[in-house]
Design a protein around this motif. Structure first.
Motif, PDB file in Angstrom:
ATOM      1  N   LEU A  55       0.832  -1.196   0.000  1.00  0.00           N
ATOM      2  CA  LEU A  55       0.000   0.000   0.000  1.00  0.00           C
ATOM      3  C   LEU A  55       0.871   1.251   0.000  1.00  0.00           C
ATOM      4  N   GLY A  56       2.020   1.172   0.690  1.00  0.00           N
ATOM      5  CA  GLY A  56       2.965   2.278   0.655  1.00  0.00           C
ATOM      6  C   GLY A  56       3.555   2.487  -0.730  1.00  0.00           C
ATOM      7  N   VAL A  57       3.838   1.385  -1.428  1.00  0.00           N
ATOM      8  CA  VAL A  57       4.392   1.481  -2.785  1.00  0.00           C
ATOM      9  C   VAL A  57       3.384   2.127  -3.728  1.00  0.00           C
ATOM     10  N   PHE A  58       2.130   1.671  -3.663  1.00  0.00           N
ATOM     11  CA  PHE A  58       1.101   2.259  -4.537  1.00  0.00           C
ATOM     12  C   PHE A  58       0.907   3.739  -4.225  1.00  0.00           C
ATOM     13  N   LEU A  59       0.931   4.081  -2.931  1.00  0.00           N
ATOM     14  CA  LEU A  59       0.777   5.485  -2.564  1.00  0.00           C
ATOM     15  C   LEU A  59       1.983   6.309  -3.011  1.00  0.00           C
ATOM     16  N   ALA A  60       3.152   5.682  -3.071  1.00  0.00           N
ATOM     17  CA  ALA A  60       4.346   6.384  -3.547  1.00  0.00           C
ATOM     18  C   ALA A  60       4.193   6.807  -5.006  1.00  0.00           C
ATOM     19  N   PHE A  61       3.542   5.965  -5.822  1.00  0.00           N
ATOM     20  CA  PHE A  61       3.268   6.349  -7.209  1.00  0.00           C
ATOM     21  C   PHE A  61       2.399   7.598  -7.266  1.00  0.00           C
ATOM     22  N   VAL A  62       1.401   7.655  -6.367  1.00  0.00           N
ATOM     23  CA  VAL A  62       0.533   8.835  -6.314  1.00  0.00           C
ATOM     24  C   VAL A  62       1.338  10.066  -5.929  1.00  0.00           C
ATOM     25  N   GLN A  63       2.189   9.928  -4.901  1.00  0.00           N
ATOM     26  CA  GLN A  63       2.976  11.071  -4.436  1.00  0.00           C
ATOM     27  C   GLN A  63       3.979  11.535  -5.488  1.00  0.00           C
ATOM     28  N   ILE A  80       0.289  13.374 -19.070  1.00  0.00           N
ATOM     29  CA  ILE A  80       0.009  12.079 -19.694  1.00  0.00           C
ATOM     30  C   ILE A  80       0.959  11.011 -19.167  1.00  0.00           C
ATOM     31  N   LEU A  81       2.232  11.380 -18.968  1.00  0.00           N
ATOM     32  CA  LEU A  81       3.230  10.432 -18.482  1.00  0.00           C
ATOM     33  C   LEU A  81       2.904   9.950 -17.077  1.00  0.00           C
ATOM     34  N   ILE A  82       2.659  10.870 -16.156  1.00  0.00           N
ATOM     35  CA  ILE A  82       2.413  10.450 -14.769  1.00  0.00           C
ATOM     36  C   ILE A  82       1.086   9.719 -14.644  1.00  0.00           C
ATOM     37  N   GLY A  83       0.094  10.126 -15.427  1.00  0.00           N
ATOM     38  CA  GLY A  83      -1.180   9.405 -15.417  1.00  0.00           C
ATOM     39  C   GLY A  83      -1.012   7.983 -15.897  1.00  0.00           C
ATOM     40  N   GLY A  84      -0.200   7.794 -16.939  1.00  0.00           N
ATOM     41  CA  GLY A  84       0.061   6.457 -17.452  1.00  0.00           C
ATOM     42  C   GLY A  84       0.784   5.583 -16.433  1.00  0.00           C
ATOM     43  N   ILE A  85       1.750   6.154 -15.742  1.00  0.00           N
ATOM     44  CA  ILE A  85       2.499   5.396 -14.733  1.00  0.00           C
ATOM     45  C   ILE A  85       1.573   4.917 -13.611  1.00  0.00           C
ATOM     46  N   ILE A  86       0.722   5.814 -13.111  1.00  0.00           N
ATOM     47  CA  ILE A  86      -0.191   5.453 -12.026  1.00  0.00           C
ATOM     48  C   ILE A  86      -1.193   4.397 -12.482  1.00  0.00           C
ATOM     49  N   CYS A  87      -1.746   4.569 -13.680  1.00  0.00           N
ATOM     50  CA  CYS A  87      -2.727   3.610 -14.195  1.00  0.00           C
ATOM     51  C   CYS A  87      -2.113   2.218 -14.362  1.00  0.00           C
ATOM     52  N   ILE A  88      -0.917   2.153 -14.909  1.00  0.00           N
ATOM     53  CA  ILE A  88      -0.262   0.859 -15.127  1.00  0.00           C
ATOM     54  C   ILE A  88       0.014   0.163 -13.800  1.00  0.00           C
ATOM     55  N   ALA A  89       0.542   0.917 -12.822  1.00  0.00           N
ATOM     56  CA  ALA A  89       0.838   0.332 -11.507  1.00  0.00           C
ATOM     57  C   ALA A  89      -0.436  -0.185 -10.842  1.00  0.00           C
ATOM     58  N   ALA A  90      -1.517   0.596 -10.888  1.00  0.00           N
ATOM     59  CA  ALA A  90      -2.766   0.198 -10.244  1.00  0.00           C
ATOM     60  C   ALA A  90      -3.402  -1.002 -10.935  1.00  0.00           C
ATOM     61  N   LEU A  91      -3.382  -1.025 -12.263  1.00  0.00           N
ATOM     62  CA  LEU A  91      -3.972  -2.142 -13.008  1.00  0.00           C
ATOM     63  C   LEU A  91      -3.202  -3.436 -12.768  1.00  0.00           C
ATOM     64  N   LEU A  92      -1.883  -3.345 -12.687  1.00  0.00           N
ATOM     65  CA  LEU A  92      -1.087  -4.537 -12.386  1.00  0.00           C
ATOM     66  C   LEU A  92      -1.440  -5.077 -10.999  1.00  0.00           C
ATOM     67  N   GLY A  93      -1.585  -4.176 -10.035  1.00  0.00           N
ATOM     68  CA  GLY A  93      -1.947  -4.593  -8.688  1.00  0.00           C
ATOM     69  C   GLY A  93      -3.339  -5.196  -8.620  1.00  0.00           C
TER      70      GLY A  93
END
Length: 406
Positions: A219-227, A372-385
Motif C-alpha cells: 500500500l505504501g508502494v502504490f501510494l508512492a506512485f501517487v505522491q 500524460i506520463l504520470i497518469g500512465g504510470i499510475i494507471c499501469i501500476a494500479a492495473l497490475l496490482g
C-alpha cells in the motif's frame, strides 16, 4: 458512541482543519510569489525540492522520538513554529524586503517541521479513538482537511486578485497559532517505555515491523506512485493554468480547489461503498485517479480541467482513506510513530523525484506530456496490482496481527 462526542478528537479535528486551511493559504502564497518573481517552473520546482529533501532526512530519524515524546506537544510546537515563519515572511513582504531566498528559507524550515507534525498527528488518533471508530475518524479528519484545501485556494485566489497577497499571508499566521491553542487541553493516553533503547534499535524495530507486513509495504508502494505524480503537479499546475489555459490568479485558485472538493465528496462516499473486494475498490479508485492526469494532458477547456480535478479527488479519497485505516488497524500502538515514520519516508521519498521531473521535464517536453506520463504510470501500476494474482493478499478477509491490537 458517536466519534464527535469525543472532545479530544473534536479538538484534533478542528485543529487539523484550521491548520490545513492556514497551510494551504501559505503554499498558495509561496508558489505564487516564486512564480511571479521568477516566471520559472524550475524555480518553483527548486522551492519544493528545498521543502522535501531536508524533510526526508529528518523523517529518517524522528520516528522513535514520536513514540517517546508527547505527540500533542509535538503537534502544538510544530504549528506555532510554522506560524512564526509565516509571520516573518509577512513582515518582510510589507516592509518591501522580501527576496526569493527568504521564501526558499521558509520552505526549507517548514520541510523540517512537517516530519514532526504528520506522523504525530496520525499516531495520536489510535490513542484517543477506539479501533472500530478509526475509519470514521479518519474520514472526518481527511475529508475536512481536503475541504480546507478546497476553501483555501478559492479564497486565496480571490483575496489576492482583489485585495492583495499580504492579507492572505496574515491569515496563515493566525490560523496556525489558533490551531495550536485548540490542541492544548487534549489528554493523550501515552504508552510508557520503561526501558530506553537506542535510536538505532527503535528505528530498526519500526523498519522490521513495516517490512514484515506485506499489506503495509505494498500500500505504501502504490501510494508512492501517487505522491510521485503529486510532486510533478506541484511544479506544473500553475503554468498549466496561466500559460496553457490562459487563466488568471482566481482561476488558478478554483482549479486548485477542484481536487480537495472531490476529496471531500470521496471521503463521504468511502464508507458507503460495499460492492467489490478491497483490492478492486482501492486500486480501481487509483486507476481512475491516474486517468484524470491523462485527461488533463489533452484538455483545452478550463471547465473540463476543473471537473477532472474534482473526479480525481473523489477517486484518491477512496484509496487514501482505506489505505491509512488499514495501516492504523495493523500497527500496534507502541510502534505507531516508528512505523508511520518509515511509511512516510518511503511515500514522501517519491515526491522530490516528481518535483525534479516536473522541473526538468516541463522545460524539455512541455506541460501536457508530463500529465500524460504520470497518469500512465499510475494507471499501469494500479492495473497490475488489481489484475495480477501476486497481489491477492490485499483481499484477505482478516488482517495479520489485527487481533493483537488493543
Amino acid at each position: 458512541m458517536n466519534v464527535l462526542r469525543n472532545k479530544a478528537f473534536t479538538r484534533i479535528w478542528l485543529g487539523n482543519a484550521i491548520s490545513e486551511l492556514g497551510g494551504s493559504f501559505g503554499t498558495f502564497c509561496n508558489s505564487l510569489l516564486i512564480f511571479t518573481l521568477t516566471s520559472s517552473a524550475m524555480a518553483l520546482g527548486s522551492m519544493w525540492l528545498l521543502y522535501f529533501l531536508p524533510s526526508l532526512v529528518l523523517q529518517l530519524f524522528i520516528g522513535p522520538y514520536i513514540d517517546r515524546w508527547s505527540r500533542k506537544w509535538i503537534m502544538v510546537i510544530a504549528l506555532w513554529s510554522r506560524g512564526f515563519l509565516f509571520a516573518l515572511l509577512f513582515l518582510l513582504f510589507i516592509t518591501d524586503m522580501l527576496q526569493v531566498w527568504h521564501i526558499y528559507a521558509v520552505q526549507l524550515a517548514v520541510g523540517l517541521i512537517t516530519p514532526l507534525y504528520v506522523p504525530a498527528n496520525q499516531a495520536i488518533l489510535p490513542s484517543i479513538i477506539r479501533k472500530e471508530q478509526l475509519a470514521t475518524a479518519n474520514g472526518y479528519v481527511d475529508g475536512t482537511n481536503r475541504l480546507m484545501m478546497f476553501i483555501a485556494p478559492v479564497t486565496a485566489g480571490v483575496v489576492i486578485e482583489y485585495i492583495g497577497i499580504q492579507s492572505t499571508m496574515l491569515f496563515v499566521w493566525t490560523f496556525l497559532v489558533v490551531s495550536g491553542f485548540l490542541l492544548l487541553p487534549i489528554h493523550e493516553n501515552r504508552v510508557h517505555h520503561p526501558v530506553r533503547s537506542t535510536w538505532l534499535q527503535q528505528f530498526t524495530e519500526g523498519l522490521q515491523y513495516f517490512f514484515k507486513q506485506k499489506i503495509i509495504v505494498w500500500l505504501g508502494v502504490f501510494l508512492a506512485f501517487v505522491q510521485f505524480g503529486v510532486g510533478v503537479t506541484m511544479v506544473i499546475n500553475l503554468p498549466y493554468i496561466t500559460n496553457e489555459l490562459n487563466g488568471n490568479t482566481a482561476e488558478y485558485g478554483f482549479f486548485m480547489a477542484g481536487f480537495p472538493l472531490g476529496y471531500v465528496l470521496g471521503s463521504i462516499l468511502v464508507g458507503k461503498i460495499k460492492k467489490g473486494t478491497r483490492r478492486q475498490i482501492m486500486l480501481g479508485a487509483l486507476t481512475t485517479g491516474g486517468a484524470t492526469f491523462i485527461i488533463l494532458g489533452f484538455s483545452t477547456s478550463y471547465l473540463l480541467a476543473v471537473i477532472t480535478e474534482v473526479m480525481g479527488g473523489i477517486a484518491m479519497a477512496v484509496f487514501n482513506v482505506q489505505n491509512l485505516t488499514l495501516c492504523q488497524k495493523l500497527v500496534p500502538k507502541h510502534l505507531m510513530g516508528k512505523v508511520f515514520s518509515v511509511r512516510l519516508l518511503i511515500i514522501r521519498g517519491a515526491m522530490p523525484l516528481g518535483v525534479l521531473l516536473g522541473s526538468v521535464g516541463s522545460t524539455l517536453w512541455g506541460i501536457r506530456p508530463l500529465y500524460i506520463l504520470i497518469g500512465g504510470i499510475i494507471c499501469i501500476a494500479a492495473l497490475l496490482g488489481m489484475l495480477l494474482p501476486n497481489f491477492a493478499f490485499l483481499d484477505q478477509p482478516k488482517l495479520e496481527k489485527e487481533s493483537s491490537i488493543s
